[in-house]
Design a protein around this motif. Structure first.
Motif, PDB file in Angstrom:
ATOM      1  N   VAL A 243       0.913  -1.138   0.113  1.00  0.00           N
ATOM      2  CA  VAL A 243       0.110   0.150   0.158  1.00  0.00           C
ATOM      3  C   VAL A 243       0.866   1.243  -0.281  1.00  0.00           C
ATOM      4  CG1 VAL A 243      -1.546   1.425   1.258  1.00  0.00           C
ATOM      5  CG2 VAL A 243      -1.823  -1.160   0.955  1.00  0.00           C
ATOM      6  N   CYS A 244       1.862   1.347   0.752  1.00  0.00           N
ATOM      7  CA  CYS A 244       2.605   2.449   1.227  1.00  0.00           C
ATOM      8  C   CYS A 244       4.181   2.569   0.602  1.00  0.00           C
ATOM      9  CB  CYS A 244       2.510   3.036   2.505  1.00  0.00           C
ATOM     10  SG  CYS A 244       3.489   2.255   3.743  1.00  0.00           S
ATOM     11  N   ALA A 245       4.501   1.146   0.416  1.00  0.00           N
ATOM     12  CA  ALA A 245       6.061   0.998  -0.035  1.00  0.00           C
ATOM     13  C   ALA A 245       6.999   1.055   1.192  1.00  0.00           C
ATOM     14  CB  ALA A 245       6.383   1.631  -1.154  1.00  0.00           C
ATOM     15  N   THR A 246       6.493   1.392   2.427  1.00  0.00           N
ATOM     16  CA  THR A 246       7.424   1.131   3.621  1.00  0.00           C
ATOM     17  C   THR A 246       7.859  -0.337   3.893  1.00  0.00           C
ATOM     18  OG1 THR A 246       6.318   3.033   4.707  1.00  0.00           O
ATOM     19  CG2 THR A 246       7.554   1.409   5.952  1.00  0.00           C
ATOM     20  N   PRO A 247       9.354  -0.564   4.158  1.00  0.00           N
ATOM     21  CA  PRO A 247       9.640  -1.791   4.383  1.00  0.00           C
ATOM     22  C   PRO A 247       8.851  -2.390   5.543  1.00  0.00           C
ATOM     23  CG  PRO A 247      11.563  -0.571   3.959  1.00  0.00           C
ATOM     24  CD  PRO A 247      10.281   0.544   4.218  1.00  0.00           C
ATOM     25  N   ILE A 248       8.465  -3.844   5.286  1.00  0.00           N
ATOM     26  CA  ILE A 248       7.659  -4.404   6.268  1.00  0.00           C
ATOM     27  C   ILE A 248       8.618  -4.924   7.352  1.00  0.00           C
ATOM     28  CG2 ILE A 248       6.468  -6.419   6.763  1.00  0.00           C
ATOM     29  CD1 ILE A 248       4.927  -4.484   4.793  1.00  0.00           C
ATOM     30  N   ALA A 249       8.131  -4.562   8.599  1.00  0.00           N
ATOM     31  CA  ALA A 249       9.006  -4.821   9.766  1.00  0.00           C
ATOM     32  C   ALA A 249       8.799  -6.292  10.517  1.00  0.00           C
ATOM     33  CB  ALA A 249       8.872  -3.839  10.874  1.00  0.00           C
ATOM     34  N   HIS A 250       9.778  -6.674  11.017  1.00  0.00           N
ATOM     35  CA  HIS A 250       9.818  -8.035  11.780  1.00  0.00           C
ATOM     36  C   HIS A 250      10.205  -8.154  12.956  1.00  0.00           C
ATOM     37  CE1 HIS A 250      11.821 -12.012  12.945  1.00  0.00           C
ATOM     38  NE2 HIS A 250      10.762 -12.652  12.597  1.00  0.00           N
ATOM     39  N   ALA A 251       9.601  -8.851  14.130  1.00  0.00           N
ATOM     40  CA  ALA A 251      10.227  -8.601  15.260  1.00  0.00           C
ATOM     41  C   ALA A 251       9.624 -10.294  15.932  1.00  0.00           C
ATOM     42  CB  ALA A 251       9.891  -7.741  16.173  1.00  0.00           C
ATOM     43  N   VAL A 252      10.025 -10.642  17.054  1.00  0.00           N
ATOM     44  CA  VAL A 252       9.494 -11.692  17.768  1.00  0.00           C
ATOM     45  C   VAL A 252       8.709 -11.152  18.941  1.00  0.00           C
ATOM     46  CG1 VAL A 252      10.070 -13.737  19.122  1.00  0.00           C
ATOM     47  CG2 VAL A 252      11.285 -13.150  16.997  1.00  0.00           C
ATOM     48  N   LEU A 253       7.603 -11.728  19.029  1.00  0.00           N
ATOM     49  CA  LEU A 253       6.625 -11.293  20.255  1.00  0.00           C
ATOM     50  C   LEU A 253       6.047 -12.554  20.708  1.00  0.00           C
ATOM     51  CD1 LEU A 253       4.916  -9.302  21.612  1.00  0.00           C
ATOM     52  CD2 LEU A 253       2.996  -9.327  19.919  1.00  0.00           C
ATOM     53  N   GLU A 254       6.308 -12.682  22.137  1.00  0.00           N
ATOM     54  CA  GLU A 254       5.766 -13.747  22.964  1.00  0.00           C
ATOM     55  C   GLU A 254       6.264 -15.096  22.124  1.00  0.00           C
ATOM     56  OE1 GLU A 254       1.983 -13.603  24.661  1.00  0.00           O
ATOM     57  OE2 GLU A 254       2.393 -11.568  25.451  1.00  0.00           O
ATOM     58  N   GLY A 255       7.519 -15.126  21.492  1.00  0.00           N
ATOM     59  CA  GLY A 255       8.152 -16.470  21.019  1.00  0.00           C
ATOM     60  C   GLY A 255       7.505 -16.722  19.572  1.00  0.00           C
ATOM     61  N   ARG A 256       6.729 -15.690  18.871  1.00  0.00           N
ATOM     62  CA  ARG A 256       6.436 -15.942  17.482  1.00  0.00           C
ATOM     63  C   ARG A 256       6.694 -14.734  16.705  1.00  0.00           C
ATOM     64  NH1 ARG A 256       1.916 -19.728  17.248  1.00  0.00           N
ATOM     65  NH2 ARG A 256       2.534 -19.574  14.905  1.00  0.00           N
ATOM     66  N   ASN A 257       6.856 -15.019  15.455  1.00  0.00           N
ATOM     67  CA  ASN A 257       7.379 -14.086  14.571  1.00  0.00           C
ATOM     68  C   ASN A 257       6.156 -13.207  14.180  1.00  0.00           C
ATOM     69  OD1 ASN A 257       9.977 -14.948  13.777  1.00  0.00           O
ATOM     70  ND2 ASN A 257       9.176 -16.629  12.849  1.00  0.00           N
ATOM     71  N   LEU A 258       6.647 -11.780  14.256  1.00  0.00           N
ATOM     72  CA  LEU A 258       5.586 -10.668  14.200  1.00  0.00           C
ATOM     73  C   LEU A 258       5.869  -9.929  12.884  1.00  0.00           C
ATOM     74  CD1 LEU A 258       3.240  -9.338  15.465  1.00  0.00           C
ATOM     75  CD2 LEU A 258       4.853  -7.748  16.492  1.00  0.00           C
ATOM     76  N   PHE A 259       4.997  -9.472  11.982  1.00  0.00           N
ATOM     77  CA  PHE A 259       5.140  -8.804  10.477  1.00  0.00           C
ATOM     78  C   PHE A 259       4.249  -7.577  10.798  1.00  0.00           C
ATOM     79  CE2 PHE A 259       6.223 -13.177  10.073  1.00  0.00           C
ATOM     80  CZ  PHE A 259       7.215 -13.301   9.669  1.00  0.00           C
ATOM     81  N   TRP A 260       4.640  -6.466  10.565  1.00  0.00           N
ATOM     82  CA  TRP A 260       3.883  -5.225  10.117  1.00  0.00           C
ATOM     83  C   TRP A 260       4.395  -4.141   9.350  1.00  0.00           C
ATOM     84  CZ3 TRP A 260       7.229  -5.833  14.075  1.00  0.00           C
ATOM     85  CH2 TRP A 260       8.016  -4.718  14.362  1.00  0.00           C
ATOM     86  N   CYS A 261       3.283  -3.344   8.990  1.00  0.00           N
ATOM     87  CA  CYS A 261       3.947  -2.149   8.342  1.00  0.00           C
ATOM     88  C   CYS A 261       3.987  -0.877   9.373  1.00  0.00           C
ATOM     89  CB  CYS A 261       3.070  -1.825   7.107  1.00  0.00           C
ATOM     90  SG  CYS A 261       3.562  -0.288   6.298  1.00  0.00           S
ATOM     91  N   PRO A 262       5.067  -0.328   9.594  1.00  0.00           N
ATOM     92  CA  PRO A 262       5.419   0.651  10.633  1.00  0.00           C
ATOM     93  C   PRO A 262       4.444   1.868  10.128  1.00  0.00           C
ATOM     94  CG  PRO A 262       7.311  -0.309  10.289  1.00  0.00           C
ATOM     95  CD  PRO A 262       6.470  -0.846   9.025  1.00  0.00           C
ATOM     96  N   THR A 263       4.148   2.010   8.615  1.00  0.00           N
ATOM     97  CA  THR A 263       3.662   3.328   8.292  1.00  0.00           C
ATOM     98  C   THR A 263       1.848   3.132   8.296  1.00  0.00           C
ATOM     99  OG1 THR A 263       5.336   4.357   6.786  1.00  0.00           O
ATOM    100  CG2 THR A 263       3.088   4.960   6.280  1.00  0.00           C
ATOM    101  N   CYS A 264       1.500   1.921   8.062  1.00  0.00           N
ATOM    102  CA  CYS A 264       0.021   1.674   7.744  1.00  0.00           C
ATOM    103  C   CYS A 264      -0.468   1.451   9.173  1.00  0.00           C
ATOM    104  CB  CYS A 264      -0.010   0.624   6.727  1.00  0.00           C
ATOM    105  SG  CYS A 264       0.171   1.137   5.208  1.00  0.00           S
ATOM    106  N   GLN A 265       0.700   0.557  10.238  1.00  0.00           N
ATOM    107  CA  GLN A 265       0.014   0.566  11.432  1.00  0.00           C
ATOM    108  C   GLN A 265       0.691   1.160  12.468  1.00  0.00           C
ATOM    109  OE1 GLN A 265       0.842  -3.808   9.697  1.00  0.00           O
ATOM    110  NE2 GLN A 265      -0.486  -3.998  11.357  1.00  0.00           N
ATOM    111  N   PRO A 266       0.854   2.463  12.592  1.00  0.00           N
ATOM    112  CA  PRO A 266       1.534   3.123  13.442  1.00  0.00           C
ATOM    113  C   PRO A 266       0.890   2.767  14.890  1.00  0.00           C
ATOM    114  CG  PRO A 266      -0.265   4.660  12.800  1.00  0.00           C
ATOM    115  CD  PRO A 266      -0.226   3.037  11.886  1.00  0.00           C
TER     116      PRO A 266
END
Length: 267
Positions: A243-266
Motif C-alpha cells: 500500500v505505502c512501499a514502507t519496508p515491512i518490519a519483523h520482530a518476535v513477540l511472545e515467541g512468535r514471528n511478528l510482521f507489520w507495516c510501521p507506516t500503515c500500522q502506527p
C-alpha cells in the motif's frame, strides 16, 4: 502450525465422508493402539472443529481428539489403501465410503470422555468459524488486558483458531499496530476485526488457501513462497508494503514471528 480454517476443512470433509457409518480405526504406528481399539467398529456420529482442535464424536459417547501441532497431517486416500508408509498414528476407513485417511505426526491423538470434551471446549476462546462463538466476551477480555493485541489474537483461550497469518493480516487490514495494548482496542475496533475474521476464514475452509489481500492490492510483488497466496505483511520482512512501499518490519513477540507495516500500522 495449521490455523483454524484447516481443521474446519478437515472436519467438513470427514463429516461428509465418514459420519453416519461404521468406521474401522487402527494405529499402524502403535502409539494410539489402545485408543483406536475403543472406537474401532463404531458409528462416527459427527466430526467438528473448535479452533485448532478436531473432534470425532462416536455413538458410544467417546470422542477422538486430534491437535495437529506443527507437524501433523491427514492424508486422504481412495480405497483400497496401500500398506501404511511412515509413522501413521491413526488410520480410519469408512465402511460406507470409498475413502480412508491416515494421520501422521500430531501433537495430540487421544480418546476423551464427555466431561473431558466439555473441559477442552471450555478453555478455548471464540472461534470465528463457529456460529456459537461469543465474540463480545472475547472483546471484553481483550479490552481489559494490557498485553499487545498481536499477542492477544494468538491466545487460543481468547480467540480459537487464529494463527500467525490471520493475526498479521487482519491487523494490517485495519491499520492496527500489533503492539497496541488490548486496553486501547475500542469496541468498534474489535467488532471490525471480528467481522473481518468471520469473512476471511470461511474462504480458507472452502478453498484450502488463505486469501487476505484485497483485489486492488493483489498484484505486483509475488507471494512469499511458491504456491502460497499473496499476503500484505506475513513473511515479507524488508519488502515494500503493497500500500505505502514502507519496508515491512519483523520482530518476535511472545515467541512468535511478528510482521507489520510501521507506516500503515502506527503505534
Amino acid at each position: 502450525m495449521p490455523e483454524g480454517h484447516t481443521l474446519h476443512r478437515i472436519a467438513s470433509l470427514h463429516q461428509e465422508r465418514f459420519s453416519g457409518g461404521v468406521v474401522r480405526v487402527s494405529s499402524p504406528q502403535g502409539r494410539f493402539a489402545d485408543g483406536a481399539a475403543l472406537v474401532d467398529g463404531q458409528v462416527l456420529e459427527r466430526a467438528e472443529a473448535v479452533g485448532k482442535h478436531l473432534l470425532h464424536h462416536y455413538g458410544s459417547g467417546l470422542t477422538v481428539h486430534v491437535h495437529l501441532g506443527l507437524y501433523g497431517t491427514f492424508s486422504e486416500v481412495e480405497l483400497p489403501m496401500a500398506a501404511p508408509v511412515g509413522q501413521v498414528r491413526m488410520r480410519m476407513l469408512g465402511a460406507a465410503t470409498d475413502f480412508g485417511t491416515d494421520l501422521r505426526g500430531p501433537t495430540a491423538c487421544e480418546v476423551l470422555h464427555p466431561p473431558e470434551v466439555d473441559a477442552l471446549v471450555a478453555r478455548l476462546g471464540a472461534d470465528p468459524l463457529r456460529p456459537d462463538a461469543d465474540h463480545e466476551r472475547a472483546g471484553t477480555r481483550i479490552r481489559r488486558s494490557r498485553r499487545p493485541i498481536g499477542a492477544l489474537l494468538m491466545d487460543q483461550a481468547l480467540i480459537a483458531g487464529v494463527g500467525n497469518v490471520y493475526r498479521a493480516e487482519v491487523l494490517f487490514r485495519h491499520g492496527i499496530s500489533p503492539y497496541r495494548p488490548g486496553t486501547s482496542i475500542t469496541a468498534e475496533d474489535w467488532d471490525a476485526l471480528w467481522a473481518d475474521l468471520v469473512g476471511l476464514m470461511p474462504i480458507g475452509v472452502a478453498t484450502g488457501r488463505m486469501h487476505v489481500v484485497r483485489p486492488e492490492h493483489d498484484s505486483g510483488a509475488p507471494s512469499y513462497a511458491k504456491d502460497r497466496p499473496r499476503t500484505y505483511v506475513y513473511r515479507r520482512q524488508g519488502e515494500p508494503c503493497r500500500v505505502c512501499a514502507t519496508p515491512i518490519a519483523h520482530a518476535v513477540l511472545e515467541g512468535r514471528n511478528l510482521f507489520w507495516c510501521p507506516t500503515c500500522q502506527p503505534r
